[in-house]
Design a protein around this motif. Structure first.
Motif, PDB file in Angstrom:
ATOM      1  N   MET A 288      10.315 -57.128 -64.621  1.00  0.00           N
ATOM      2  CA  MET A 288      10.700 -58.196 -65.543  1.00  0.00           C
ATOM      3  C   MET A 288      11.450 -57.645 -66.752  1.00  0.00           C
ATOM      4  O   MET A 288      12.367 -58.296 -67.277  1.00  0.00           O
ATOM      5  CB  MET A 288       9.452 -58.958 -65.990  1.00  0.00           C
ATOM      6  CG  MET A 288       8.778 -59.759 -64.881  1.00  0.00           C
ATOM      7  SD  MET A 288       9.892 -60.883 -64.013  1.00  0.00           S
ATOM      8  CE  MET A 288      10.410 -61.951 -65.346  1.00  0.00           C
ATOM      9  N   LEU A 289      11.062 -56.442 -67.197  1.00  0.00           N
ATOM     10  CA  LEU A 289      11.814 -55.812 -68.294  1.00  0.00           C
ATOM     11  C   LEU A 289      13.240 -55.501 -67.846  1.00  0.00           C
ATOM     12  O   LEU A 289      14.200 -55.673 -68.623  1.00  0.00           O
ATOM     13  CB  LEU A 289      11.099 -54.540 -68.755  1.00  0.00           C
ATOM     14  CG  LEU A 289       9.809 -54.744 -69.553  1.00  0.00           C
ATOM     15  CD1 LEU A 289       9.098 -53.412 -69.765  1.00  0.00           C
ATOM     16  CD2 LEU A 289      10.107 -55.409 -70.901  1.00  0.00           C
ATOM     17  N   VAL A 290      13.376 -55.030 -66.612  1.00  0.00           N
ATOM     18  CA  VAL A 290      14.713 -54.774 -66.062  1.00  0.00           C
ATOM     19  C   VAL A 290      15.496 -56.072 -65.980  1.00  0.00           C
ATOM     20  O   VAL A 290      16.696 -56.136 -66.301  1.00  0.00           O
ATOM     21  CB  VAL A 290      14.603 -54.108 -64.673  1.00  0.00           C
ATOM     22  CG1 VAL A 290      15.974 -54.015 -64.008  1.00  0.00           C
ATOM     23  CG2 VAL A 290      13.981 -52.735 -64.794  1.00  0.00           C
ATOM     24  N   ALA A 320       7.498 -64.454 -63.541  1.00  0.00           N
ATOM     25  CA  ALA A 320       6.515 -63.385 -63.290  1.00  0.00           C
ATOM     26  C   ALA A 320       5.289 -63.926 -62.565  1.00  0.00           C
ATOM     27  O   ALA A 320       4.767 -63.297 -61.636  1.00  0.00           O
ATOM     28  CB  ALA A 320       6.099 -62.752 -64.617  1.00  0.00           C
ATOM     29  N   THR A 321       4.853 -65.122 -62.978  1.00  0.00           N
ATOM     30  CA  THR A 321       3.692 -65.725 -62.328  1.00  0.00           C
ATOM     31  C   THR A 321       3.991 -66.095 -60.884  1.00  0.00           C
ATOM     32  O   THR A 321       3.140 -65.953 -59.997  1.00  0.00           O
ATOM     33  CB  THR A 321       3.239 -66.975 -63.100  1.00  0.00           C
ATOM     34  OG1 THR A 321       3.002 -66.629 -64.467  1.00  0.00           O
ATOM     35  CG2 THR A 321       1.965 -67.559 -62.504  1.00  0.00           C
ATOM     36  N   ILE A 371      -0.399 -62.167 -67.479  1.00  0.00           N
ATOM     37  CA  ILE A 371      -0.688 -61.124 -68.472  1.00  0.00           C
ATOM     38  C   ILE A 371       0.450 -60.111 -68.567  1.00  0.00           C
ATOM     39  O   ILE A 371       0.930 -59.802 -69.663  1.00  0.00           O
ATOM     40  CB  ILE A 371      -2.018 -60.426 -68.120  1.00  0.00           C
ATOM     41  CG1 ILE A 371      -3.189 -61.402 -68.258  1.00  0.00           C
ATOM     42  CG2 ILE A 371      -2.232 -59.205 -69.014  1.00  0.00           C
ATOM     43  CD1 ILE A 371      -4.513 -60.846 -67.777  1.00  0.00           C
ATOM     44  N   PHE A 372       0.869 -59.609 -67.401  1.00  0.00           N
ATOM     45  CA  PHE A 372       1.896 -58.561 -67.419  1.00  0.00           C
ATOM     46  C   PHE A 372       3.307 -59.127 -67.559  1.00  0.00           C
ATOM     47  O   PHE A 372       4.253 -58.371 -67.801  1.00  0.00           O
ATOM     48  CB  PHE A 372       1.794 -57.711 -66.147  1.00  0.00           C
ATOM     49  CG  PHE A 372       0.618 -56.774 -66.138  1.00  0.00           C
ATOM     50  CD1 PHE A 372       0.721 -55.520 -66.705  1.00  0.00           C
ATOM     51  CD2 PHE A 372      -0.595 -57.158 -65.593  1.00  0.00           C
ATOM     52  CE1 PHE A 372      -0.360 -54.655 -66.715  1.00  0.00           C
ATOM     53  CE2 PHE A 372      -1.684 -56.306 -65.590  1.00  0.00           C
ATOM     54  CZ  PHE A 372      -1.576 -55.053 -66.158  1.00  0.00           C
ATOM     55  N   GLY A 373       3.454 -60.422 -67.400  1.00  0.00           N
ATOM     56  CA  GLY A 373       4.772 -61.028 -67.609  1.00  0.00           C
ATOM     57  C   GLY A 373       4.962 -61.524 -69.025  1.00  0.00           C
ATOM     58  O   GLY A 373       6.070 -61.888 -69.420  1.00  0.00           O
ATOM     59  N   LEU A 374       3.874 -61.534 -69.791  1.00  0.00           N
ATOM     60  CA  LEU A 374       3.946 -62.076 -71.145  1.00  0.00           C
ATOM     61  C   LEU A 374       4.813 -61.228 -72.068  1.00  0.00           C
ATOM     62  O   LEU A 374       5.626 -61.757 -72.829  1.00  0.00           O
ATOM     63  CB  LEU A 374       2.523 -62.179 -71.711  1.00  0.00           C
ATOM     64  CG  LEU A 374       2.361 -62.989 -73.005  1.00  0.00           C
ATOM     65  CD1 LEU A 374       2.832 -64.425 -72.785  1.00  0.00           C
ATOM     66  CD2 LEU A 374       0.901 -62.984 -73.457  1.00  0.00           C
ATOM     67  N   TYR A 375       4.656 -59.896 -71.966  1.00  0.00           N
ATOM     68  CA  TYR A 375       5.443 -59.023 -72.849  1.00  0.00           C
ATOM     69  C   TYR A 375       6.940 -59.127 -72.575  1.00  0.00           C
ATOM     70  O   TYR A 375       7.732 -59.327 -73.521  1.00  0.00           O
ATOM     71  CB  TYR A 375       4.965 -57.580 -72.714  1.00  0.00           C
ATOM     72  CG  TYR A 375       5.802 -56.591 -73.488  1.00  0.00           C
ATOM     73  CD1 TYR A 375       5.723 -56.517 -74.879  1.00  0.00           C
ATOM     74  CD2 TYR A 375       6.690 -55.749 -72.831  1.00  0.00           C
ATOM     75  CE1 TYR A 375       6.515 -55.630 -75.590  1.00  0.00           C
ATOM     76  CE2 TYR A 375       7.485 -54.859 -73.529  1.00  0.00           C
ATOM     77  CZ  TYR A 375       7.400 -54.802 -74.909  1.00  0.00           C
ATOM     78  OH  TYR A 375       8.187 -53.924 -75.615  1.00  0.00           O
ATOM     79  N   PRO A 376       7.388 -58.993 -71.290  1.00  0.00           N
ATOM     80  CA  PRO A 376       8.829 -59.145 -71.041  1.00  0.00           C
ATOM     81  C   PRO A 376       9.347 -60.530 -71.439  1.00  0.00           C
ATOM     82  O   PRO A 376      10.462 -60.651 -71.979  1.00  0.00           O
ATOM     83  CB  PRO A 376       8.950 -58.937 -69.522  1.00  0.00           C
ATOM     84  CG  PRO A 376       7.746 -58.143 -69.151  1.00  0.00           C
ATOM     85  CD  PRO A 376       6.675 -58.627 -70.055  1.00  0.00           C
TER      86      PRO A 376
END
Length: 392
Positions: A288-290, A320-321, A371-376
């Motif tokens: 997702m950052l990419v 992300a979800t 959770i891990f998609g929240l930051y990007p």
């Protein structure tokens, strides 16, 4: 922007890079399928343990001697005197010799030989397929008679009737008087199907065995188990002057102990498998950052024409979800398939599917995406339009 529109945009992005999406989902797929499969194997093991003991009830106690020498010997007559004690229904002392040479005609095999009395079969909830079981007279007169398991009967006699045939047990001839129905393993782990059961006094004399190592004691009811166990402990302590030379187990304790060991091992394996979900979440964050970097200009254009920060945030969060949810769904299908196929791969291992565990694993995979998609997603939403439009 509506959720459905966000979902459509996320699906379009996923379809535009199918290989990258699959590789991103791989950690989630492995994690979810591993959790479901391992839990189903663990629950199957617990049910298998219950089945092994369910025929014995909860009023059976097993006394096992741990020491060696004359100081830790039990005598048959002394044990049988306890049968008159209040609360005790029956006692079956046993001697077991594993891998004993059994011969019939020109065929030689090694099987377990169990020396016991006429109470043993009822206490083990076994049944006779043909002939009869040991009788009190067989013990009194030390008759050379034997009751054989189904595997022994099939190996030596095939489909022929083995009753009244003679087999050579450790150099002595024994007449077959009965054949057991298929039963499986008893509480000591000895398979009755591959055993030869003979009168205990006869075995003691022929095998030159003087000590009884194991004894089954049946209480009159489940409520009497504690009382009978206390009686046995007092008897053994008065005989050996120690509490370290023997163990007394009842069926419920054995079930609880084995299920606890199985549950502990399963939980440890599930914890290891759950790490795959976290690794998958890290993979989703990385991709997702990419994606945010690749679509910086798109974000700038959308913001310049009126898209708000929450619209951008939701767009990448839904994406992300969606990826983690799709991975969880595929992992759920793979896990169920592996659980159903495992008994065919390993026939000795049962499995038991748990719909609740599958649902929790799927929901957890979706939560990993959030959770891990929240930051990007947050990073994308904070981009300034003018800076985004300048990005090459």
């Amino acid at each position: 922007m509506r959720i459905w529109e966000l979902f459509q945009m996320a699906m379009a992005t996923v379809r535009s890079n199918p290989l990258r999406t699959v590789l991103t989902m791989l950690g989630v797929i492995i994690g979810v399928s591993s959790v479901i499969t391992l839990v189903s194997i663990g629950q199957g093991t617990s049910k298998s343990i219950e089945k092994q003991y369910e025929g014995l009830g909860t009023n059976l106690l097993t006394v096992n001697l741990l020491g060696n020498g004359r100081a830790t010997q039990l005598k048959y007559d002394e044990l049988m005197e306890l049968e008159g004690t209040s609360g005790i229904s029956a006692i079956a002392p046993t001697m077991t010799r594993g891998s004993t040479s059994i011969k019939y005609d020109r065929t030689t095999q090694t099987y377990n030989v169990i020396g016991t009395n006429d109470r043993y079969l009822d206490m083990q909830k076994g049944k006779i397929a043909s002939g009869r079981f040991l009788a009190a007279a067989d013990l009194d007169f030390r008759n050379h008679v034997a009751v054989i398991g189904t595997e022994v009967a099939t190996k030596f006699f095939g489909k022929d009737d083995p009753i009244n045939e003679e087999i050579n047990v450790n150099g002595y001839m024994y007449t077959i008087i009965g054949v057991l129905e298929s039963k499986g393993s008893n509480t000591s782990g000895t398979s009755l199907d591959s055993s030869v059961i003979v009168p205990l006094p006869t075995m003691s004399r022929d095998f030159k065995l003087g000590n009884i190592r194991s004894t089954y004691v049946e209480a009159e009811s489940g409520d009497q188990v504690s009382k009978v166990q206390a009686v046995l402990e007092r008897y053994l302590y008065s005989k050996f002057k120690s509490t370290s030379g023997y163990n007394i187990f009842n069926s419920s304790e054995l079930i609880t102990a084995r299920q606890a060991a199985s549950s502990t091992l399963t939980n440890q394996l599930v914890a290891v498998a759950a790490i795959s979900l976290l690794v998958g979440g890290i993979g989703i964050m990385n991709i997702m950052l990419v994606t945010v970097s690749e679509r910086t200009r798109e974000i700038g254009i959308r913001k310049s024409i009126g898209a708000k920060r929450r619209n951008i945030l939701l767009q990448f969060l839904v994406e992300a979800t969606l990826i983690s949810g799709m991975g969880g769904l595929i992992g759920l299908i793979v896990g169920v398939g592996l659980s159903l196929a495992w008994p065919y791969i390993n026939p000795s291992q049962e499995t038991s599917l748990s719909l609740s565990v599958g649902l929790y694993a799927f929901l957890f995979s979706a939560l990993v995406g959030v959770i891990f998609g929240l930051y990007p997603a947050n990073k994308a939403s904070k981009l300034k339009p003018i800076d985004a439009l300048r990005y090459d």
